[in-house]
Each structure stands twice: as C-alpha cells, then as structure tokens.
Motif scaffolding. Structure first.
Motif, PDB file in Angstrom:
ATOM      1  N   ASN A  14       0.842  -1.188   0.000  1.00 24.41           N
ATOM      2  CA  ASN A  14       0.000   0.000   0.000  1.00 24.41           C
ATOM      3  C   ASN A  14       0.881   1.242   0.000  1.00 24.41           C
ATOM      4  N   ASP A  15       0.861   1.986  -1.083  1.00 22.03           N
ATOM      5  CA  ASP A  15       1.713   3.175  -1.199  1.00 22.03           C
ATOM      6  C   ASP A  15       1.007   4.441  -0.718  1.00 22.03           C
ATOM      7  N   ILE A  16      -0.295   4.359  -0.431  1.00 19.37           N
ATOM      8  CA  ILE A  16      -1.040   5.506   0.084  1.00 19.37           C
ATOM      9  C   ILE A  16      -1.509   5.151   1.490  1.00 19.37           C
ATOM     10  N   VAL A  17      -0.802   5.673   2.487  1.00 18.64           N
ATOM     11  CA  VAL A  17      -1.084   5.342   3.876  1.00 18.64           C
ATOM     12  C   VAL A  17      -1.404   6.621   4.633  1.00 18.64           C
ATOM     13  N   MET A  18      -2.520   6.617   5.344  1.00 20.76           N
ATOM     14  CA  MET A  18      -2.891   7.780   6.152  1.00 20.76           C
ATOM     15  C   MET A  18      -1.976   7.902   7.359  1.00 20.76           C
ATOM     16  N   SER A  19      -1.747   9.127   7.774  1.00 16.21           N
ATOM     17  CA  SER A  19      -1.049   9.378   9.027  1.00 16.21           C
ATOM     18  C   SER A  19      -1.996   9.114  10.189  1.00 16.21           C
ATOM     19  N   LEU A  20      -1.438   8.677  11.312  1.00 17.50           N
ATOM     20  CA  LEU A  20      -2.257   8.517  12.507  1.00 17.50           C
ATOM     21  C   LEU A  20      -2.901   9.843  12.913  1.00 17.50           C
ATOM     22  N   LYS A  21      -2.237  10.950  12.603  1.00 19.93           N
ATOM     23  CA  LYS A  21      -2.764  12.268  12.943  1.00 19.93           C
ATOM     24  C   LYS A  21      -4.097  12.555  12.253  1.00 19.93           C
ATOM     25  N   GLN A  22      -4.331  11.914  11.136  1.00 21.14           N
ATOM     26  CA  GLN A  22      -5.549  12.152  10.361  1.00 21.14           C
ATOM     27  C   GLN A  22      -6.761  11.411  10.927  1.00 21.14           C
ATOM     28  N   LEU A  23      -6.520  10.521  11.874  1.00 22.70           N
ATOM     29  CA  LEU A  23      -7.597   9.722  12.439  1.00 22.70           C
ATOM     30  C   LEU A  23      -8.175  10.385  13.684  1.00 22.70           C
ATOM     31  N   GLU A  24      -9.432  10.109  13.937  1.00 25.10           N
ATOM     32  CA  GLU A  24     -10.043  10.563  15.182  1.00 25.10           C
ATOM     33  C   GLU A  24      -9.783   9.500  16.249  1.00 25.10           C
ATOM     34  N   ILE A  42      -8.591  -1.479  13.854  1.00 24.70           N
ATOM     35  CA  ILE A  42      -8.496  -1.581  12.391  1.00 24.70           C
ATOM     36  C   ILE A  42      -8.043  -0.281  11.745  1.00 24.70           C
ATOM     37  N   PRO A  43      -8.639   0.876  12.065  1.00 21.41           N
ATOM     38  CA  PRO A  43      -8.155   2.105  11.421  1.00 21.41           C
ATOM     39  C   PRO A  43      -6.724   2.467  11.801  1.00 21.41           C
ATOM     40  N   LEU A  44      -6.343   2.257  13.062  1.00 27.40           N
ATOM     41  CA  LEU A  44      -4.986   2.615  13.470  1.00 27.40           C
ATOM     42  C   LEU A  44      -3.955   1.664  12.859  1.00 27.40           C
ATOM     43  N   LEU A  45      -4.229   0.377  12.895  1.00 29.87           N
ATOM     44  CA  LEU A  45      -3.283  -0.575  12.306  1.00 29.87           C
ATOM     45  C   LEU A  45      -3.168  -0.366  10.800  1.00 29.87           C
ATOM     46  N   SER A  46      -4.250   0.053  10.157  1.00 27.23           N
ATOM     47  CA  SER A  46      -4.221   0.289   8.709  1.00 27.23           C
ATOM     48  C   SER A  46      -3.302   1.445   8.337  1.00 27.23           C
ATOM     49  N   SER A  47      -3.039   2.331   9.294  1.00 27.42           N
ATOM     50  CA  SER A  47      -2.166   3.482   9.058  1.00 27.42           C
ATOM     51  C   SER A  47      -0.768   3.283   9.641  1.00 27.42           C
ATOM     52  N   ALA A  48      -0.477   2.084  10.118  1.00 26.71           N
ATOM     53  CA  ALA A  48       0.746   1.862  10.897  1.00 26.71           C
ATOM     54  C   ALA A  48       1.795   1.076  10.128  1.00 26.71           C
ATOM     55  N   ILE A  49       3.022   1.206  10.626  1.00 26.65           N
ATOM     56  CA  ILE A  49       4.115   0.353  10.146  1.00 26.65           C
ATOM     57  C   ILE A  49       4.705  -0.468  11.293  1.00 26.65           C
ATOM     58  N   GLU A  50       4.304  -0.169  12.539  1.00 25.98           N
ATOM     59  CA  GLU A  50       4.757  -0.947  13.691  1.00 25.98           C
ATOM     60  C   GLU A  50       3.608  -1.110  14.681  1.00 25.98           C
ATOM     61  N   TYR A  51       3.487  -2.323  15.210  1.00 32.49           N
ATOM     62  CA  TYR A  51       2.517  -2.602  16.264  1.00 32.49           C
ATOM     63  C   TYR A  51       3.212  -3.436  17.323  1.00 32.49           C
ATOM     64  N   LYS A  52       3.315  -2.886  18.517  1.00 34.44           N
ATOM     65  CA  LYS A  52       3.957  -3.578  19.641  1.00 34.44           C
ATOM     66  C   LYS A  52       2.884  -3.823  20.699  1.00 34.44           C
ATOM     67  N   ARG A  53       2.799  -5.070  21.180  1.00 35.27           N
ATOM     68  CA  ARG A  53       1.750  -5.424  22.132  1.00 35.27           C
ATOM     69  C   ARG A  53       2.315  -6.300  23.228  1.00 35.27           C
ATOM     70  N   ALA A  54       2.043  -5.942  24.468  1.00 40.16           N
ATOM     71  CA  ALA A  54       2.439  -6.736  25.633  1.00 40.16           C
ATOM     72  C   ALA A  54       1.175  -7.064  26.413  1.00 40.16           C
ATOM     73  N   VAL A  55       0.887  -8.360  26.569  1.00 35.99           N
ATOM     74  CA  VAL A  55      -0.366  -8.763  27.194  1.00 35.99           C
ATOM     75  C   VAL A  55      -0.150  -9.962  28.110  1.00 35.99           C
ATOM     76  N   GLY A  56      -1.053 -10.085  29.083  1.00 32.87           N
ATOM     77  CA  GLY A  56      -1.020 -11.250  29.952  1.00 32.87           C
ATOM     78  C   GLY A  56      -1.475 -12.493  29.225  1.00 32.87           C
ATOM     79  N   PHE A  57      -2.352 -12.325  28.228  1.00 33.97           N
ATOM     80  CA  PHE A  57      -2.854 -13.476  27.486  1.00 33.97           C
ATOM     81  C   PHE A  57      -3.034 -13.103  26.025  1.00 33.97           C
ATOM     82  N   PHE A  58      -2.471 -13.914  25.125  1.00 32.07           N
ATOM     83  CA  PHE A  58      -2.629 -13.720  23.688  1.00 32.07           C
ATOM     84  C   PHE A  58      -3.223 -14.977  23.080  1.00 32.07           C
TER      85      PHE A  58
END
Length: 237
Positions: A14-24, A42-58
C-alpha cells in the motif's frame, strides 16, 4: 498444515497510507460503548508500520477480528511484536519447583493451549498466524516473572502503534488479546497520542521505553524467552 504462503503475496504493498494524525482517536474506549476492533484497532493498524503489544494473554482468536487492520499493516511493510505470558497450571508450577527445565515446561504449556484444530474457522486463524510468522511480520516472545525463586504471570496489558512519520499511539487497560476480550467481556483501554500534547508525548515515551526494556529482556524480574521451536510448531499445524 499451513502452506507457508507469505502474507506479502496475499496483499499488494500500500503506497497511500494515512497518518495517525488524520484519524479521530479517542482518549478512552469501552466495550459495549465502542466497537474497539472497528473503531480503534483496524483504522490505526491500517495506518501503521509498527505494532507492539504486551499482554497477559494472547490468543490467535483475536486475529480474525482485526484481520483487515493487520492486512493493511502488512501491505505497508509493517512489523508486529507481541510479548505474552503463558498459562501455567499448578502442575507446571510444581514441575518448575522440582527443578525441571523451565523452557521445556513453558513450551509444553504453550502447545497444550494451542490444542487440536477443531473446525475451518480455527484453521483459518491459525493459517493467518502462521503466515504472519513465516513472512517475518510477526514475532512473539514469552514473558513470566521470576523473583525470589517464585514464578509468576506477566500481566501487563499495553500497546504501541506507530506510523511512517513517527507518530505514536500508546494504550493500556484491562484488555488482553483474544476474541472474548474484544466481543464478550467488558473492557476499557486508555489512549495517548504523541502529537496531542507534551503530557501525552511523555506518557507514550514511557510506554515505549517499558516495552523496549521488556522485549530486550532487561526489565527487572521479568524474564523473556524466544521459542523458535514454538514458531515451527505453529507453522506445522
């Protein structure tokens, strides 16, 4: 068996990616008041290049609920890092106390959680999990606490989402990564955006620093294990 079809072959870049700043982005999301998957993930991940998650259960059940966002992140050339705690039964804890190899006990606990594939829906979500791992988009590490010879559960729940411009959204709350957490449970997450204020930037920086410390296995009393054999087991299944 997962066929190893890489996620990059399933989704065009995807060469057209929204900035996170553009999202509500709201400061708080509560299940039953908000659709957290649709309104946040979904909207935030669609605009992202990195997702880091730390959870007690995955659980891989979460993947099907946010698949559109993950697919977009993958097409952005993005990466995902997950730190999760294994579920250790009383028998597992006893085995550790008796001196069995910690790595082996935790490995068996993880494989026990995976279980057998019962239907086509489980097969599809495990295939997505396998493809994300096979294409080096997703990396998972296992966390547990170890203090005074006692083993405990890593129970923090936080995440960081970053776009190509360096804008970051950090969040923390009660929600684990599972379908039940997204759909069935009453959960809440608090959210901070790096561009909104100095105070929010500082909060985001703290979360980033904490995740980095945990991921690199330098957080006091938190132990991190990487399991290449677990990844292979997922691919095999």
């Amino acid at each position: 068996q997962a066929k190893g079809r890489c996620i990059c072959t399933l989704f065009m870049r995807n060469d057209i990616v929204m900035s996170l700043k553009q999202l509500e982005v709201k400061g708080e999301y509560r299940s039953f008041l908000h659709d957290i998957a649709k309104d946040f993930y979904i909207p935030l991940l669609s605009s992202a290049i990195e997702y880091k998650r730390a959870v007690g259960f995955f659980s891989s059940t979460v993947l099907s609920n946010i698949a559109d966002g993950l697919s977009a992140l993958a097409s952005n050339g993005g990466k995902i890092q997950v730190v999760a705690s294994p579920y250790l039964s009383s028998e597992d804890i006893e085995a550790i106390k008796k001196g069995y190899e910690l790595r082996g006990v935790i490995q068996q606990a993880l494989l026990r959680e995976m279980g057998d594939v019962k239907n086509i829906y489980e097969a599809r979500r495990l295939d997505l999990l396998a493809n994300l791992i096979a294409d080096n988009i997703l990396d998972i590490k296992i966390a547990f606490t170890l203090s005074n010879s006692k083993t405990g559960m890593y129970h923090e729940k936080m995440g960081i989402i970053e776009d190509s411009e360096g804008n970051k959204v950090a969040f923390s709350g009660s929600m684990n990564d599972s379908q039940n957490a997204l759909i069935e449970n009453y959960e809440v997450i608090d959210v901070w955006c790096s561009w909104k204020s100095i105070e929010q930037q500082e909060k985001v920086d703290c979360k980033v620093a904490a995740f980095t410390s945990i991921w690199n296995n330098v957080e006091p009393n938190v132990q991190i294990l990487d399991f290449p054999e677990i990844k292979q087991e997922i691919l095999n299944r």
